[in-house]
Design an enzyme around this catalytic site. Structure first.
Site: not given
Ligand code: ADP
Ligand code: MG
Length: 865
Positions: A309, A596
């Site tokens: 990731d 996951d």
């Molecule tokens: P990564 O693979 O980069 O860890 P995530 O699955 O954590 O991605 O996040 C995916 C998307 O969800 C981010 O691009 C963001 O837009 C949104 N996101 C992540 N964390 C939060 C949060 N705590 N609250 C709201 N939206 C979030």
């Protein structure tokens, strides 16, 4: 206790202040630490007994008995010594491996958030006491039995206790058990039982210690040992038959047969392998890679595809909100880290403040001052939003406790919070903007531009709910999260880790493909991928939703170095792992979220984060990165390859002297007993469990070669054709020929003529020469086995010091076995004359030259050992 406490018994939803630190400490001494009582372990004596009574040991006991009955007490005693020495040795190695594994488990992080003295604190799970108030978020493992005092959209996975695979919803007042997982929502609970009093401890003491099923490596090793044992017994049987047929007394024939069998059976192999895996695991741990089972050490070595990731692994996860885009314009915020001071620039400051405060309301992570430094507490992105609010507000923002929270998860990609009459929402633009009315389209145009500069973009919205507040308290999220008013976008910068580009290059050199699998926006992912040198080809960037249905097509699409999968869901991660595996890849896949688990389990190596990840992910993983760093995966692969090579090294070493040990019997049998036997059974035992032992161990500790990561990975059997060819056709025969030459030189030099009876004393001296030749040959072999491609003089003689000590020990044992008269007499040898010694020493250059020629000629393209 006080009336307040009684009231809480009746109204469990009243806010819980938690214990005081002093009470907690006192309770801890009263009830003891919150650890499960150690599973009843088999006693060391029982285990030692096991080492003395497994299949081979029993065979050898039988042989010892027969030898005794046959009137060969010396042989009988010697075999018993072999069984015991081997058993004890195996036992010690197993124990060491076990200890190493337990130490590794101790490194797994296990902190819990509690409320004590009215404040949130982080304590070690072992310090929990009944009465503690624990704060849990999705993905956490429940550290003890508890009763919920607050619960929002909570579901708990109790499969480990009940076998029920669906997560169960939990509400305030419900009980839950330690060891289960909170898979959704947020909760607080009061601890009701810890350690040995908890439900899981009860169950564990009912069910006896479970033994885990054998792993692929164990099966493979058993296969090797079985194959060799069958060969040994067959050869021994043939020998017995032949020698009886040529008219040798059956007692002598039996003696020879036993010698052959004992010479060929690699009794000490399994424990040596286990120990070298444990040493590999320990070396990985010292580089922040924690393997959760020893097998993973070997699997890591054959990894061909890393799916990683982005956030926190390739990047630093030190988020900084640098831009706020509103309908009034773009405000830029230039500040350092999580410091609340910053330079502001651009129009739209007033609206920007509103965006920041709304986003902050829908967050839980905060920035806190630790000593002189401001650091993130909780999700770093949310901490950055908190900092943004502080920077725009120039003062400490208010903290309000929300009435309801709809937590972020990888499917919704947004989080919302009900505070009084207002709903605050923040999340991925695709997830939030479609729920908004006017203005959303104008902001949407900006998203791509921001993302393609590598910024993570968060959309922020709010809704003032009509009607009575109580109506909204039990409505589902869909009813609340609609008709939103968009406030703006926040652009967050998360710098890549400085050495990631270099590590990606190293992985490529090692023939390992790397893919970025992220929940982030495709443009953000593409910009970061470019910055770290993963790919600058936009065709390699795909979106989770666009992945083809068919596994074969998906595999073909993804099986390219530098591929980026964005906006991915946990289910799609699982499909990615499967599709790559179906193309023959050995896949390492990282994951940190609650959902996951399946993908981590599907991957050959599931990788979880020690700092940022959830307990659920760690539980499903084979490898935990204590520093969350991508480079650590590659370091672990390097060590895995080194360990795999080491196992092949000492396998080659063990098999080489089998040839030299077997040859005297072959010659003796072919001559129909007319040519004296060069090496007796006791000498062979002295070689196998005396002089050979230390170099074999030292080879198991060989450090990773400089070139371990410059070669493509290879998936093959430990004992493959190359290895057998080298041991049985190259090194073994050379050693055997020199040993037999040393024997003959002494024998014929002493005046023996074919067909005549021989002088016993002369044969003893000749046998001493043959023995010495094998020891010298093995000494050279141990150095030759350090590499399968380069001669030992190119490796530096001092780069494995352990081997030097082992060589010295080997020579000391040789001197003892030859020149200490009682020992020499028991073994059936005597000091050889100078001529014999000179030929014996020639085994050293003989082996080295043969090995060098072999390596020159073969020039393998993809060697690993
Ligand atoms: P990564 O693979 O980069 O860890 P995530 O699955 O954590 O991605 O996040 C995916 C998307 O969800 C981010 O691009 C963001 O837009 C949104 N996101 C992540 N964390 C939060 C949060 N705590 N609250 C709201 N939206 C979030
Ligand atoms: Mg994330």
């Amino acid at each position: 206790m006080s009336a307040m406490n009684d009231a809480r018994e009746v109204f469990p939803e009243l806010p819980q202040p938690g214990l005081s630190g002093a009470d907690a400490a006192r309770l801890l001494t009263d009830v003891g630490p919150n650890v499960l009582p150690a599973a009843r372990k088999a006693s060391p004596w029982r285990k030692l007994l096991g080492e003395l009574t497994h299949f081979f040991a029993l065979m050898l006991w039988g042989a010892a008995g027969l030898a005794w009955l046959a009137g060969l007490p010396q042989l009988s005693v010697a075999i018993v010594v072999v069984v015991v020495v081997n058993g004890v040795f195996a036992h010690i190695q197993q124990e060491r491996a076990q200890h190493a594994a337990e130490r590794l488990q101790g490194l797994l992080p296990s902190q819990v958030r509690v409320r004590r003295d009215g404040r949130q604190r982080s304590v070690s799970a072992s310090e929990l006491v009944p009465g503690d108030v624990v704060i849990l978020t999705a993905g956490d493992r429940l550290p003890a039995d508890l009763r919920f005092t607050s619960a929002s959209a909570c579901t708990v996975d109790e499969s480990m206790l009940t076998g029920e695979s669906d997560a169960l919803p939990k509400a305030v007042g419900d009980a839950a058990w330690g060891g289960t997982f909170l898979v959704n929502g947020q909760a607080e609970g009061v601890v009701t039982a810890t350690g040995g009093n908890s439900r899981i401890a009860e169950i564990a003491s009912l069910t006896n210690t479970t033994t885990s099923p054998p792993t692929p490596l164990t099966l493979e090793l058993h296969r090797i040992v079985r194959v060799i044992a069958i060969i040994a017994l067959t050869v021994a049987g043939v020998f017995f038959a032949v020698s009886v047929l040529v008219g040798i007394e059956w007692r002598d024939s039996f003696l020879f047969a036993i010698g052959v069998a004992v010479a060929l059976i690699p009794e000490g192999l399994l424990p040596t392998v286990t120990l070298s895996l444990a040493m590999g695991a320990q070396r990985m741990a010292s580089r922040n890679a924690l393997v959760r089972n020893l097998e993973a050490v070997e699997t890591l070595g054959s990894t061909t595809f890393i799916c990683t990731d982005k956030t926190g692994t390739l990047t630093q996860n030190r988020m900084n909100a640098v831009e706020v885009v509103t309908l009034e314009g773009t405000a830029r915020v230039l500040g350092d880290g999580y410091e609340p001071d910053a330079v502001l620039d651009g129009p739209g400051r007033r609206m920007a403040l509103e965006v920041a405060v709304a986003a902050r309301a829908a967050s839980q992570g905060h920035a806190v001052k630790e000593g002189k430094e401001w650091v993130a507490n909780g999700d770093p992105m949310e901490a950055a939003i908190d900092v943004l609010a502080r920077r725009l507000l120039h003062q400490e923002p208010d903290n309000q406790v929300p009435d309801r929270r709809f937590a972020f998860d990888a499917h919704r990609r947004r989080e919302s919070v009900l505070l009084g009459p207002t709903l605050y929402v923040k999340g991925a633009p695709e997830s939030v903007l479609p729920l908004c009315g006017d203005g959303a389209a104008r902001l949407e145009e900006q998203v791509d531009a921001m993302a393609s500069r590598g910024l993570r973009v968060i959309a922020v919205a709010r809704r003032d709910l009509p009607g009575p507040r109580s109506f909204w308290l039990d409505q589902p999220a869909e009813n609340l999260e609609r008709e939103l008013v968009v406030l703006g976008l926040i652009g967050l910068h998360d710098p890549p880790r400085p050495d990631v580009a270099e590590v990606i290059r190293a992985a490529r050199n090692a023939g390992i493909k790397v893919a970025m699998i992220t929940g982030d926006h495709p443009a953000t992912a593409a910009a970061i991928a470019k910055e770290i040198g993963l790919t600058d080809d936009p065709r390699l960037v795909v979106q989770g939703a666009d992945l083809p249905e068919q596994e074969q097509i998906l595999g073909a699409l993804l099986d390219r170095d530098g591929v980026v999968v964005s906006r991915v869901s946990p289910e799609q991660k699982l499909r990615v792992a499967r599709a790559l595996q179906s193309r023959g890849h050995v896949v390492a896949m990282t994951g940190d979220g609650v959902n996951d688990g399946p993908a981590l389990q599907q991957a050959d190596i599931g990788v979880a984060m020690g700092r940022g990840g959830t307990d659920v992910a760690r539980e499903a993983a084979d490898l935990v990165l204590l520093d969350d760093h991508f480079g650590t995966i590659v370091a672990a692969i390097e060590q895995g390859r080194a360990t795999y090579s080491n196992i092949r090294r000492f396998l080659t070493y063990h098999l080489t002297d089998n040839v030299a040990e077997l040859t005297p019997f072959v010659i003796w049998a072919l001559s129909g007993g007319q040519f004296p036997l060069a090496l007796g059974v006791l000498q062979i035992l002295a070689l196998d469990i005396g002089t050979d032992l230390f170099p074999a161990l030292a080879l198991g500790a060989e450090p990773p070669g400089r070139r371990v990561l410059t070669r493509p990975p290879e998936r093959r059997h430990l004992m493959d054709r190359n290895l057998m060819f080298r041991a049985f056709v190259i090194l073994g025969p050379v050693e055997a020929i020199i040993s037999m030459t040393a024997f003959s030189v002494v024998l014929f030099g002493g005046g023996w003529v074919r067909g005549e009876p021989w002088d016993e004393q002369l044969v003893l001296a000749a046998s001493g020469a043959a023995f010495a030749a094998v020891v010298f040959g093995q000494l050279a072999t141990s150095f030759a086995c350090r590499s399968a491609t380069v001669p030992p003089w190119k490796l530096g003689w001092f780069s494995n010091r352990l081997l030097l000590w082992a060589g010295a020990a080997e020579l000391a044992a040789l001197v003892l076995f030859l020149y200490l008269p009682p020992v020499a007499a028991v073994l059936g040898q005597a000091p050889p004359p100078p001529s014999g010694l000179i030929v014996a020493v020639l085994a050293i250059p003989g082996i080295l030259i043969a090995d060098w020629i072999y390596k020159r000629v073969r020039q393998p393209k993809h060697p690993i050992a």
